[in-house]
Design an enzyme around this catalytic site. Structure first.
Site: not given
Ligand code: F6R
Length: 612
Positions: A2, A28, A89, A115-116, A485, A489, A492, A508, A607
């Protein structure tokens, strides 16, 4: 997650400020949005879905208001001097108009955004319903306006009523409230970020700076347990008892241009292309190329006997990489998923260090792990991108990665900057024989990333393998975190199944899944033992008909066994994974783009993940 926006004091464009603030918070992640304007009466408009839907609903109600010359009950009245807005959210209840914020009380005179999570909301709701309050949503948040309403009915001032309502809440919250007939907005925070923007004639409130950066770069970060009152041209912060607090105003270095798309189709692509600049900033003033030394003021005097990293998602992959660098220097180091840290063994030594790697500095799991480290009496370091974030305020030290604002949900430039920050940390803590070479490689990195961006064939590779049934990413040593990673990427933003693992693990188990429909991305640089072994793994998958994409500097003969090659410039083995990762970012981007995915806001993702 949120997002909250609020503003007081912009008499004729409050609604525009709120709507553009909501757009600034879109990254976000959200599934509904709403606004409330207080202007003698209270006008609320909220909609499930995109902000565009909300905008249309607001426009429609304004048209109606113009015709009838009166504000509607759902929208209208756009000249309110105080307004709040919210992107939701969903946690409690599905995304619907009714569950969207702001929520109001029974009189329709109090509006609140939250939020929360209010953990005791069921108990509060039952209590309020027993006293005759009627609820319109499934949310936990709706208890707040009703609690405020009760105190107002008892004759309390808005501020006292709000403070008393907040006093009843258990859980996490960033809250903002307005009433029909006051020109002030009230706010409170506990475990959920909230920042005040200080303008010349107006004051702003938001979960995150980009929401109001267009209007001011002067900010006041609220701490847990603090309350704020924002009015036209003034703001005050108080503690839970109402005592005024002396808060300092800081200036954020980001500018509005950095949060715009600047001609790119997506923020993600823009942010991938910003990497050379971000990396230069990460290094500026911190490395001495002649001496081959690194000097970071915030790390001065640090000499831990062991290091634990805690992080989530992409940041966890950077943490894995950082832990490897330290282990190579003889410092015991491990990376933990922050959400699992409670079960991790506490460091046995007194002078251990726990590093929280977090772009946002607000990830609930990471903050919780850092708090656990505090309880264990261990020194903590926040490796983060956001000045003034909760992580920076709660940790003993901060190492800023200086990537600039990252709006795309998928982390890209911040991974590269985190990797550089891990190198700065490793070089600060140890004396490497080849320190000068490492510093030289870091210095050359921004230019090499630029070269790679200019010449990448990732778009063609994406075209060729668009229909993959699944995608595998393999690498050894420093390339292992990048294999993870690369898969994260891709999955997602393309919604395609992807897995990353150490190349040696292929046989394995995962090899059973490898077919001519599962492209395998192999990360191979240099020609040392690890590279030779990975080339062996490439041959294994090639023999089983899998298309292979070698991400390589061409030093080994990996390219000979590959269907496609994504080249990266030659560099120090420590730095090569950062370059390899940029190629994988581009592949993920192009696959997602060709599939027409929502690249900057992938489904279900946020985000900044501010709940555990
Ligand atoms: C993936 C991504 C998430 C963040 C994770 C941690 O592309 O962005 O996996 O890396 O939610 O977020 P931060 O770095 O803000 O703690």
């Amino acid at each position: 997650m949120c997002g909250i926006i609020g503003c007081a004091g912009r008499t004729d464009d409050t609604l525009d400020v709120l709507l553009s603030g909501l757009e600034g918070l879109e990254y976000r992640g959200y599934d509904s949005a709403g606004v409330a304007l207080a202007n003698g009466s209270l006008d609320v408009c909220k909609r499930e879905g995109e902000i565009e839907r909300l905008q249309r609903a607001v426009d429609d109600s304004l048209d109606g208001a113009d015709e009838s010359d009166a504000g509607g009950s759902d929208g209208g009245g756009h000249r309110g001097p105080v307004g709040i807005g919210h992107t939701r959210w969903s946690t409690h209840g599905p995304p619907t108009d009714a569950n969207a914020h702001p929520h109001t009380d029974c009189t329709g005179d109090v509006a609140v955004v939250h939020n929360g999570i209010v953990e005791n909301y069921e108990e509060l709701k039952t209590e309020l319903q027993a006293r005759g309050h009627e609820f319109e949503s499934d949310t936990d948040s709706e208890v707040v306006p009703h609690l405020v309403e009760e105190r107002l009915a008892d004759g309390a001032s808005f501020e006292d009523a709000f403070r008393a309502a907040v006093g009843r809440l258990e859980g996490s919250y960033a809250l903002a409230a307005v009433t029909a007939d006051t020109e002030a907005m009230l706010a409170a925070r506990s475990d959920s970020p909230l920042v005040v923007g200080v303008g010349d004639d107006a004051a702003y409130l938001a979960s995150d700076v980009p929401a109001f950066l267009e209007y001011t770069d002067r900010v006041v970060y609220l701490e847990d347990g603090e309350f704020a009152r924002l009015e036209s041209g003034s703001w005050t912060v108080t503690d839970a008892e109402g005592r005024p607090l002396d808060k300092s105003v800081s200036r954020v270095e980001w500018d509005a241009e950095e949060t715009a798309k600047s001609g790119y189709d997506h923020y993600m692509l823009k942010e991938i292309h910003e990497q050379p600049r971000a990396l230069r900033k990460a290094l500026r003033g911190r490395v001495d190329e002649l001496a081959g030394s690194v000097e970071v003021a915030s790390l001065a005097g640090l000499s831990p006997s062991s290091v634990q990293f805690v992080a989530c998602g992409t940041s966890y992959h950077a943490a894995l990489y950082g832990a490897q660098l330290l282990r190579e220097e003889g410092i015991p180091a491990q990376a933990f998923l922050a959400s699992e840290y409670a079960t991790a063994p506490a460091p046995v030594d007194d002078d251990a260090l726990v590093v929280g790697v977090t772009q946002s500095g607000e990830t609930a799991d990471t903050l919780s792990a850092l708090r656990e480290a505090h309880r264990r009496g261990v020194e903590t370091l926040a490796m983060t991108n956001v000045v003034g974030s909760t992580a920076t305020r709660e940790c003993d030290r901060t190492l800023l990665i200086r990537a600039g604002p990252e709006i795309g949900v998928a982390a890209t430039k911040t991974f590269s900057s985190q990797a550089v920050a891990c190198n700065l940390l490793a070089s600060t803590l140890t004396d490497r024989e080849d320190a000068r070479e490492v510093v030289g490689a870091l210095r050359d990195l921004p230019g090499q990333v630029q070269e790679l961006l200019d010449d990448s064939r990732a778009g063609q590779v994406a075209d060729r393998f668009l229909d993959g049934a699944g995608y595998f990413f393999v690498g050894r040593g420093h390339h292992h975190p990048v294999a993870l990673e690369g898969a994260l990427k891709l999955k997602e933003i393309t919604y395609k199944h992807a897995e990353g693992f150490p190349a040696g693990e292929l046989k394995h188990g995962p090899l059973a899944l490898v077919t001519d429909e599962t492209p395998v991305f192999a990360l191979v640089t240099g020609d040392r033992e690890q590279a030779t072994k990975t080339v062996g793994n490439v041959k294994e998958v090639e023999a089983r008909g899998a298309p292979v994409v070698a991400v390589t500097d061409g030093v080994s003969d990996a390219g000979r066994y590959a269907d496609e090659v994504l080249e990266i410039p030659e560099t120090h083995p420590r730095v090569a994974p950062v370059l390899a990762n940029v190629q994988l970012q581009l592949v993920a981007y192009h696959v997602a783009d060709k599939l027409g995915r929502s690249i900057d806001k992938p489904r279900n993702l946020a985000k900044s993940v501010t709940v555990e």
